[in-house]
Design an enzyme around this catalytic site. Structure first.
Site, PDB file in Angstrom:
ATOM      1  N   GLU A  92      -5.933  -8.375   0.785  1.00 49.35           N
ATOM      2  CA  GLU A  92      -6.528  -8.027   2.085  1.00 49.35           C
ATOM      3  C   GLU A  92      -7.992  -7.699   1.884  1.00 49.35           C
ATOM      4  O   GLU A  92      -8.353  -6.955   0.978  1.00 49.35           O
ATOM      5  CB  GLU A  92      -5.874  -6.796   2.729  1.00 49.35           C
ATOM      6  CG  GLU A  92      -4.546  -7.044   3.386  1.00 49.35           C
ATOM      7  CD  GLU A  92      -3.973  -5.791   4.054  1.00 49.35           C
ATOM      8  OE1 GLU A  92      -4.750  -4.987   4.602  1.00 49.35           O
ATOM      9  OE2 GLU A  92      -2.748  -5.629   4.003  1.00 49.35           O
ATOM     10  N   GLU A 114       0.792  -1.234   0.000  1.00 46.64           N
ATOM     11  CA  GLU A 114       0.000   0.000   0.000  1.00 46.64           C
ATOM     12  C   GLU A 114       0.828   1.289   0.000  1.00 46.64           C
ATOM     13  O   GLU A 114       0.786   2.053   0.971  1.00 46.64           O
ATOM     14  CB  GLU A 114      -0.933   0.014   1.214  1.00 46.64           C
ATOM     15  CG  GLU A 114      -1.937  -1.118   1.244  1.00 46.64           C
ATOM     16  CD  GLU A 114      -3.011  -0.922   2.329  1.00 46.64           C
ATOM     17  OE1 GLU A 114      -2.880   0.013   3.117  1.00 46.64           O
ATOM     18  OE2 GLU A 114      -3.940  -1.716   2.348  1.00 46.64           O
TER      19      GLU A 114
HETATM   20  C1  BGP Z   1      -4.338  -2.134   5.537  1.00 45.92           C
HETATM   21  C2  BGP Z   1      -2.964  -2.477   6.004  1.00 45.92           C
HETATM   22  C3  BGP Z   1      -2.918  -3.447   7.144  1.00 45.92           C
HETATM   23  C4  BGP Z   1      -4.064  -3.373   8.121  1.00 45.92           C
HETATM   24  C5  BGP Z   1      -5.396  -3.142   7.458  1.00 45.92           C
HETATM   25  C6  BGP Z   1      -6.528  -2.823   8.399  1.00 45.92           C
HETATM   26  O1  BGP Z   1      -4.341  -0.839   5.060  1.00 45.92           O
HETATM   27  O2  BGP Z   1      -2.187  -3.007   4.963  1.00 45.92           O
HETATM   28  O3  BGP Z   1      -1.646  -3.333   7.708  1.00 45.92           O
HETATM   29  O4  BGP Z   1      -3.793  -2.592   9.203  1.00 45.92           O
HETATM   30  O5  BGP Z   1      -5.340  -2.120   6.497  1.00 45.92           O
HETATM   31  O6  BGP Z   1      -6.477  -1.482   8.769  1.00 45.92           O
HETATM   32  P1  BGP Z   1      -6.709  -0.978  10.228  1.00 45.92           P
HETATM   33  O7  BGP Z   1      -5.731  -1.717  11.070  1.00 45.92           O
HETATM   34  O8  BGP Z   1      -6.446   0.492  10.186  1.00 45.92           O
HETATM   35  O9  BGP Z   1      -8.121  -1.281  10.545  1.00 45.92           O
END
Ligand code: BGP
Length: 473
Positions: A375, A160
């Site tokens: 993800e 990302e």
């Molecule tokens: C993505 C990232 C992850 C993870 C996920 C959930 O952007 O790659 O590392 O954190 O989001 O986000 P959050 O933890 O802010 O809910």
């Protein structure tokens, strides 16, 4: 009933800093987060899910519940504590060999990310993605890993790029916490695109026989209404948060329209356009023609309205529903239609957005050979029921419902021609969240953080069934 292809891979995602804990162990160097989080005093990255010590147990559990592949990241500062390659920490190298051996033992394929938001502190202090030393060191570290870990067959350069750049320089939620510097965000994204490209090109020259890709956060952007102003706000937001890096990494060039939208945003904020060289643009093009796959992280969609005021962003980092604000000068204002369901963290649940994003990759970026959803998942407030025993199963109907809808949208995209080859749930087990700490749980496996005991959630049974039958029930 919808079905996924027979060879479709079902996986779970993690990131080093969010699961390993042990941030001061075995010679690990500091990263940008350590002092920042300590000073902030909200939560600590230790012990996270203690994966540094419990990876073998977690992989055994994963195998049992149908997880065929896992996303892990290498913590750069475990291997090179200062980021530069002159000082190596062999204990870090050994740890990752052991982790990959455990994956093999449990028949789980690792997809390994080289940078997942955890720049070594020394390089962060030099300017992070704005520093040429950082960019060169990242390429050197990547080449070292390619040689050292031949057991890895799937590499991801960066997780990302845009989330990192925007949170570092526009919303201020990642260190160094800068706000409103659209120019720095765009330059940092371009630099990440170039570093990624240099690494892809180096990997291909090494002829190691594996595959290499990049992971992008793609939020699907829609206009709030059909008005010209709202449609333009959506185009600006999409250019800034999606299209600039998709063009750079998947097409190997920025389209004239993307550049003009980016320039419009920077002009509106009286900030200069990013700099690039012909050599960098050649690297981008070469890499886009050799890329093996793109990873798509899609959780939510956004709707945009025209907005003329000053930039204002409020991050909902506690799960207090309805508190998020995002109005960006020169771009627009986020506003969800009333009928859209949201999570406690204000993320819009909109499976069609997943379908539309996958089709966009398929239609607009024909060089891309394959896509993985790297993800997707839902953060929920979950707790251990009173009197829980080792066999307690955590009931998470909302997660099952969310997964069903989103994975069905993926199956629809495959039926419509998108070449999607696998799915990684965020997250494998509950873990540490950068700006939300420990209360936003995403895992298939519940982690009781004080004791580090694992409990299986109902969604893990659902996931296992899907992984075995490929039928979305
Ligand atoms: C993505 C990232 C992850 C993870 C996920 C959930 O952007 O790659 O590392 O954190 O989001 O986000 P959050 O933890 O802010 O809910």
């Amino acid at each position: 009933m919808l079905k996924l292809p027979k060879d479709f891979l079902m996986g779970g995602a993690t990131a080093a800093y969010q699961v390993e804990g042990a941030t001061k162990e075995d010679g690990k160097g500091k990263v940008l987060w350590d002092d920042y989080l300590e000073k902030q005093g909200r939560f600590s990255p230790d012990p996270a899910a203690d994966f540094y010590h419990r990876y073998d147990d977690d992989l055994a559990l994963s195998e049992k519940y149908g997880v065929q592949t896992i996303r892990v990241s290498i913590a750069w500062s475990r291997i090179f504590p200062e980021g530069t390659t002159d000082k190596l920490e062999p204990r870090g190298v050994e740890y990752y060999h052991k982790l990959f051996a455990s994956c093999a033992k449990h028949h789980i394929i690792p997809f390994v990310t080289l940078h997942h938001f955890d720049t070594p502190k020394k390089l962060h202090d030099m300017g992070d993605w704005m520093s040429p030393v950082m960019l060169d060191s990242f390429v050197d570290y990547a080449k070292y890993c390619f040689k050292e870990f031949p057991e890895v067959k799937y590499w991801i350069t960066i997780n990302e790029p845009t989330s990192m750049a925007i949170q570092q320089h526009v919303s201020g939620t990642f260190p160094p916490g800068e706000k409103g510097r659209f120019d720095n965000a765009v330059q940092a994204e371009h630099n990440q695109n170039v570093a990624h490209a240099r690494i892809v090109n180096a990997y291909k020259e090494m002829n190691l026989g594996g595959e290499i890709g990049i992971v992008h956060a793609i939020q699907t952007v829609y206009p709030y209404s059909d008005s010209q102003g709202d449609r333009h706000a959506a185009a600006l937001k999409d250019a800034f948060e999606d299209r600039f890096y998709l063009d750079g990494t998947l097409a190997g060039e920025y389209s004239p329209e993307t550049l003009s939208l980016i320039k419009e945003i920077l002009d509106a904020n009286n900030q200069p356009m990013f700099k690039s060289t012909p050599k960098e643009m050649e690297e981008l093009s070469k890499a886009a023609h050799q890329l093996d796959f793109v990873g798509v992280n899609n959780y939510f969609s956004v709707w945009m309205r025209a907005y003329d005021g000053a930039s204002e962003t409020i991050h909902n980092g506690t799960g207090a529903k309805g508190t998020s604000v995002s109005r960006l000068h020169g771009i627009g204002e986020e506003r969800k239609p009333d009928n859209i369901e949201t999570t406690d963290w204000d993320w819009a649940i909109y499976p069609k957005g997943m379908h539309d994003t996958l089709m966009r990759i398929h239609n607009d970026y024909p060089l891309v050979p394959a896509t993985y959803v790297t993800e997707n998942g839902i953060g929920l407030k979950e707790s251990l029921p009173e009197g829980a025993t080792d066999d307690t199963i955590i009931d998470d109907p909302k997660r099952i419902d969310y997964l069903k809808k989103y994975i069905s949208a993926i199956a629809d995209a495959i039926n419509d021609g998108a070449n999607v080859k696998g799915y990684f749930i965020w997250s494998l087990q509950d873990q540490f969240s950068w700006t939300n700490g420990y209360s936003k749980r995403y895992g298939l496996f519940f982690v009781d953080f004080p004791t580090q005991k694992r409990y299986v959630k109902k969604s893990a049974y659902w996931f296992k069934n899907l992984s075995e039958t490929h039928e979305i029930e």
